[in-house]
Design a protein around this motif. Structure first.
Motif, PDB file in Angstrom:
ATOM      1  N   UNK A  44       0.792  -1.226   0.026  1.00 18.20           N
ATOM      2  CA  UNK A  44      -0.020   0.109  -0.140  1.00 18.20           C
ATOM      3  C   UNK A  44       0.738   1.498   0.087  1.00 18.20           C
ATOM      4  N   UNK A  45       2.215   1.161  -0.338  1.00 15.06           N
ATOM      5  CA  UNK A  45       2.996   2.191  -0.650  1.00 15.06           C
ATOM      6  C   UNK A  45       2.404   3.224  -1.835  1.00 15.06           C
ATOM      7  N   UNK A  46       2.180   4.363  -1.349  1.00 17.71           N
ATOM      8  CA  UNK A  46       1.708   5.355  -2.521  1.00 17.71           C
ATOM      9  C   UNK A  46       2.723   5.622  -3.548  1.00 17.71           C
ATOM     10  N   UNK A  47       2.176   5.755  -4.852  1.00 16.50           N
ATOM     11  CA  UNK A  47       2.956   6.006  -6.027  1.00 16.50           C
ATOM     12  C   UNK A  47       4.166   7.104  -6.013  1.00 16.50           C
ATOM     13  N   UNK A  48       3.502   8.021  -5.172  1.00 22.08           N
ATOM     14  CA  UNK A  48       4.459   9.265  -5.036  1.00 22.08           C
ATOM     15  C   UNK A  48       5.646   8.905  -4.152  1.00 22.08           C
ATOM     16  N   UNK A  49       5.313   8.063  -3.071  1.00 28.12           N
ATOM     17  CA  UNK A  49       6.430   7.814  -2.393  1.00 28.12           C
ATOM     18  C   UNK A  49       7.618   7.019  -2.982  1.00 28.12           C
ATOM     19  N   UNK A  50       6.978   6.001  -3.795  1.00 26.07           N
ATOM     20  CA  UNK A  50       7.843   5.170  -4.625  1.00 26.07           C
ATOM     21  C   UNK A  50       8.757   6.036  -5.688  1.00 26.07           C
ATOM     22  N   UNK A  51       7.894   6.989  -6.147  1.00 22.21           N
ATOM     23  CA  UNK A  51       8.832   7.989  -7.158  1.00 22.21           C
ATOM     24  C   UNK A  51       9.820   8.623  -6.262  1.00 22.21           C
ATOM     25  N   UNK A  52       9.667   9.191  -5.248  1.00 22.22           N
ATOM     26  CA  UNK A  52      10.603   9.878  -4.178  1.00 22.22           C
ATOM     27  C   UNK A  52      11.936   8.917  -4.063  1.00 22.22           C
ATOM     28  N   UNK A  53      11.356   7.737  -3.918  1.00 17.10           N
ATOM     29  CA  UNK A  53      12.435   6.700  -3.325  1.00 17.10           C
ATOM     30  C   UNK A  53      13.342   6.195  -4.767  1.00 17.10           C
TER      31      UNK A  53
END
Length: 106
Positions: A44-53
């Protein structure tokens, strides 16, 4: 092949340290996204968090690339161009995804 002086490590180190805000932002976005959900979705990790990662990883890869490039001007240029393209490309994806989310809200 010359050995790298201590000064040659300064730029990659500063670059690696500059990736920390991207990782911190990813953690904060991920935490706030998970806190707002009640369902038990496994990923359930938001897409924005994945992009920042991914931005943080791209910056770290750039730092490692600069270490690899050493004193070779051509290698340094290739690493810098690749990192700039990756980080800016991910930044554009981030901006477009934020814009898309904003347009979907009532």
């Amino acid at each position: 092949m010359s050995t790298m002086s201590m000064n040659a490590y300064v730029v990659p180190l500063v670059l690696a340290i500059s990736s920390l805000p991207a990782f911190i932002a990813a953690a904060m976005i991920g935490r706030s996204g998970r806190a707002g959900r009640q369902d038990n979705v496994r990923d359930d990790t938001p897409a924005l968090a994945r992009l920042m990662l991914l931005v943080g990883v791209a910056i770290l890869a750039g730092a490692a690339g600069l270490l690899w490039a050493g004193d070779n001007e051509t290698r340094r240029l290739v690493v810098i161009v690749a990192m700039v393209l990756a980080v800016n490309g991910l930044g554009l994806v981030l901006i477009f995804s934020l814009g898309r989310k904003r347009n979907r809200r009532p």
